[in-house]
Design an enzyme around this catalytic site. Structure first.
Site, PDB file in Angstrom:
ATOM      1  N   SER A   1     -32.343  -8.252  35.994  1.00  0.00           N
ATOM      2  CA  SER A   1     -31.633  -9.172  36.869  1.00  0.00           C
ATOM      3  C   SER A   1     -31.994  -8.833  38.308  1.00  0.00           C
ATOM      4  CB  SER A   1     -30.120  -9.002  36.632  1.00  0.00           C
ATOM      5  OG  SER A   1     -29.380  -9.710  37.596  1.00  0.00           O
TER       6      SER A   1
ATOM      7  N   LYS B   1     -34.023 -12.607  35.301  1.00  0.00           N
ATOM      8  CA  LYS B   1     -32.830 -13.370  35.695  1.00  0.00           C
ATOM      9  C   LYS B   1     -32.768 -13.364  37.210  1.00  0.00           C
ATOM     10  CE  LYS B   1     -28.006 -12.044  35.509  1.00  0.00           C
ATOM     11  NZ  LYS B   1     -26.937 -11.513  34.638  1.00  0.00           N
TER      12      LYS B   1
ATOM     13  N   LYS C   1     -30.608 -14.454  40.651  1.00  0.00           N
ATOM     14  CA  LYS C   1     -29.296 -14.840  41.164  1.00  0.00           C
ATOM     15  C   LYS C   1     -29.483 -16.065  42.053  1.00  0.00           C
ATOM     16  CE  LYS C   1     -26.736 -11.443  39.552  1.00  0.00           C
ATOM     17  NZ  LYS C   1     -25.559 -11.644  38.703  1.00  0.00           N
TER      18      LYS C   1
ATOM     19  N   ASP D   1     -28.378 -16.935  37.323  1.00  0.00           N
ATOM     20  CA  ASP D   1     -26.961 -16.554  37.259  1.00  0.00           C
ATOM     21  C   ASP D   1     -26.320 -16.891  38.600  1.00  0.00           C
ATOM     22  OD1 ASP D   1     -24.464 -15.400  36.848  1.00  0.00           O
ATOM     23  OD2 ASP D   1     -25.210 -13.351  36.599  1.00  0.00           O
TER      24      ASP D   1
ATOM     25  N   GLU E   1     -26.343 -19.077  33.867  1.00  0.00           N
ATOM     26  CA  GLU E   1     -25.182 -18.218  33.628  1.00  0.00           C
ATOM     27  C   GLU E   1     -24.080 -18.503  34.640  1.00  0.00           C
ATOM     28  OE1 GLU E   1     -26.370 -14.107  33.409  1.00  0.00           O
ATOM     29  OE2 GLU E   1     -24.320 -13.358  33.440  1.00  0.00           O
TER      30      GLU E   1
ATOM     31  N   ASP F   1     -20.361 -15.664  31.325  1.00  0.00           N
ATOM     32  CA  ASP F   1     -20.181 -14.236  31.589  1.00  0.00           C
ATOM     33  C   ASP F   1     -18.710 -14.027  31.955  1.00  0.00           C
ATOM     34  OD1 ASP F   1     -20.047 -11.700  32.792  1.00  0.00           O
ATOM     35  OD2 ASP F   1     -21.746 -11.968  34.114  1.00  0.00           O
TER      36      ASP F   1
ATOM     37  N   LYS G   1     -20.246  -8.258  27.933  1.00  0.00           N
ATOM     38  CA  LYS G   1     -20.152  -7.019  28.709  1.00  0.00           C
ATOM     39  C   LYS G   1     -18.970  -6.238  28.153  1.00  0.00           C
ATOM     40  CE  LYS G   1     -22.023  -8.699  33.099  1.00  0.00           C
ATOM     41  NZ  LYS G   1     -21.700  -9.086  34.498  1.00  0.00           N
TER      42      LYS G   1
ATOM     43  N   GLY H   1     -24.905  -6.520  32.276  1.00  0.00           N
ATOM     44  CA  GLY H   1     -24.829  -5.219  32.947  1.00  0.00           C
ATOM     45  C   GLY H   1     -23.902  -5.283  34.143  1.00  0.00           C
TER      46      GLY H   1
HETATM   47  O1  OSB Z   1     -23.104 -11.243  36.800  1.00  0.00           O
HETATM   48  O2  OSB Z   1     -24.302 -10.094  35.489  1.00  0.00           O
HETATM   49  C1  OSB Z   1     -23.695 -10.211  36.561  1.00  0.00           C
HETATM   50  C2  OSB Z   1     -24.449  -7.227  38.813  1.00  0.00           C
HETATM   51  C3  OSB Z   1     -23.229  -7.043  39.416  1.00  0.00           C
HETATM   52  C4  OSB Z   1     -22.182  -7.887  39.102  1.00  0.00           C
HETATM   53  C5  OSB Z   1     -22.370  -8.925  38.183  1.00  0.00           C
HETATM   54  C6  OSB Z   1     -23.600  -9.103  37.565  1.00  0.00           C
HETATM   55  C7  OSB Z   1     -24.670  -8.254  37.912  1.00  0.00           C
HETATM   56  C8  OSB Z   1     -26.017  -8.417  37.387  1.00  0.00           C
HETATM   57  C9  OSB Z   1     -26.894  -7.207  37.235  1.00  0.00           C
HETATM   58  O3  OSB Z   1     -26.501  -9.489  37.134  1.00  0.00           O
HETATM   59  C10 OSB Z   1     -26.622  -6.475  35.982  1.00  0.00           C
HETATM   60  C11 OSB Z   1     -27.317  -5.157  35.904  1.00  0.00           C
HETATM   61  O4  OSB Z   1     -28.521  -5.066  36.224  1.00  0.00           O
HETATM   62  O5  OSB Z   1     -26.658  -4.169  35.511  1.00  0.00           O
HETATM   63 MG    MG Z   2     -23.438 -12.657  35.280  1.00  0.00          MG
END
Ligand code: OSB
Ligand code: MG
Length: 375
Positions: free
Chosen positions: A142, A168, A170, A195, A220, A245, A269, A297
């Protein structure tokens, strides 16, 4: 062997740590630079040690919980419940905790330590204790919101070169269609998803429909962090699958979202759903309904990462998750060996429990507080 003796907790140590990310991670709701969190250590009277990691962030941007609310819940409610009740199996923890509403990340940190301890008592890998059979798992990465499109393209390029199975990105209003146009020029076929971390509302429906032109694996959490109703309307207007999520905090949420058509994929998660037992239940339901899942994550350190790896060995984890290698996040992780992804594949450790050793020096060096409770 356990027999009638049960799990028999002796001590719980709350290690409060502060670690600095190698590079800040930016989402639609803000940037993470440092991460403060708890490592929960539990011992029994034969010297076994189980570890859990609590994933709440310092601010309630992702969900209501924070490091401070987690501390309050564990010390004032959840640890006392573990003192008053005996455990035969890790599944008992979520049942005992069910008298406390919400606070899933606080619950999951403690429950995770019980699961690890239990697997070590049984002498089996945590993955096996959970019913997982995969010996390696596929992972993606991500990538946070980048200052410029050039930074983003460079970043994607390096992770594609490392072999991660999917990327992924953002997104948020103003950083979506424009960047995807550039990204798809450079990477026309690579498996990419986005996401939004709740950055849109249903009034953005027509805007979001443009995302259908980018051949994304999924979108997402485009809408509200606790919504499943508007997501159902949006999903019916999109070809691209929606993955939920934030909105899925329990098996019940997963059942309702799937029945309403709010999503076609679920990101599981462990912290968000209150622990491994609930995560397993969501997994089993999705398997029955043919809904693919993947493991999300929370920028975890090694202990949380190890739990994610164990969970991902279950069969319905059909899509690469966000569990990248330790060195993507940390100069130095708190486990040995660190988690490594080779060509987008992590080999599942075969030692009992989480399968990684805790680096006691690292645990001390990153500690900002430590409190012990005897049971
Ligand atoms: O929405 O999945 C999420 C990181 C911080 C808060 C929310 C998210 C995320 C990530 C990264 O997308 C997840 C990771 O690399 O651990
Ligand atoms: Mg997410």
């Amino acid at each position: 062997m356990l027999g009638e003796m049960g799990i028999r907790l002796k001590n719980i140590v709350l290690h409060r740590l502060k670690m600095t990310l190698k590079t800040p991670f930016t989402t639609s709701f803000g940037s993470f630079v440092d991460k403060e969190f708890f490592i929960i250590e539990m011992t029994d009277d034969s010297g076994h040690c189980g570890f859990g990691e609590s994933v709440a962030f310092s601010s309630p941007w992702y969900s209501e919980e924070t490091v401070e609310t987690t501390a309050h819940m564990m010390k004032d409610f959840l640890i006392p419940l573990l003192k008053e009740n005996s455990l035969q199996h890790p599944d008992d923890v979520s049942a005992i905790f069910s008298v406390i509403k919400g606070n899933n990340m606080a619950k999951a940190g403690l429950e995770g330590a019980v699961w690890d301890l239990y697997a070590k008592q049984q002498g089996v890998p945590l993955a096996t204790a959970l019913g997982g059979e995969k010996t390696e798992i596929d992972v993606g990465i991500s990538i946070g919101i980048q200052p410029t499109i050039m930074d983003l393209l460079k970043s994607i390029n390096s992770y594609v070169a490392e072999g991660y199975k999917r990327i992924k990105l953002k997104v948020k209003p103003g950083f979506d269609i424009n960047i995807l146009e550039e990204v798809r020029k450079e990477f026309p076929d690579f498996p990419i998803m986005v996401d939004a971390n709740s950055a849109y509302t249903l009034t953005d429906k027509h805007h979001l429909q443009h995302l259908d032109t980018f051949n994304l694996m999924m979108i997402e959490q485009p809408l509200g962090y606790n919504d499943i109703i508007d997501h159902a309307s949006l999903q019916s207007a999109l070809d691209t699958p929606i993955c939920l999520d934030e909105s899925i905090q329990s098996l019940k949420d997963a059942e309702q979202a799937i029945q309403l058509g709010s999503c076609k994929v679920i990101n599981i998660k462990i912290g968000r759903v209150g622990g491994l037992t609930e995560a397993q239940k969501i997994h089993d339901y999705c398997k029955e309904k043919n809904v693919p899942v993947w493991c999300g994550g929370m920028l975890e350190a090694g202990v949380g990462r190890a739990h994610n790896i164990a969970l991902t060995t279950l069969p319905q984890f059909l899509l690469p998750g966000d569990t990248s290698g330790s060195r993507r996040y940390w100069d130095k992780d708190i486990i040995t060996p660190e988690v490594e992804a080779w060509n987008g594949v992590i080999t599942v450790p075969q030692k009992p429990g989480i399968g990684y050793e805790i680096d006691r020096d690292a645990l001390e060096n990153f500690a900002v507080d430590k409190e012990t409770f005897s049971l």
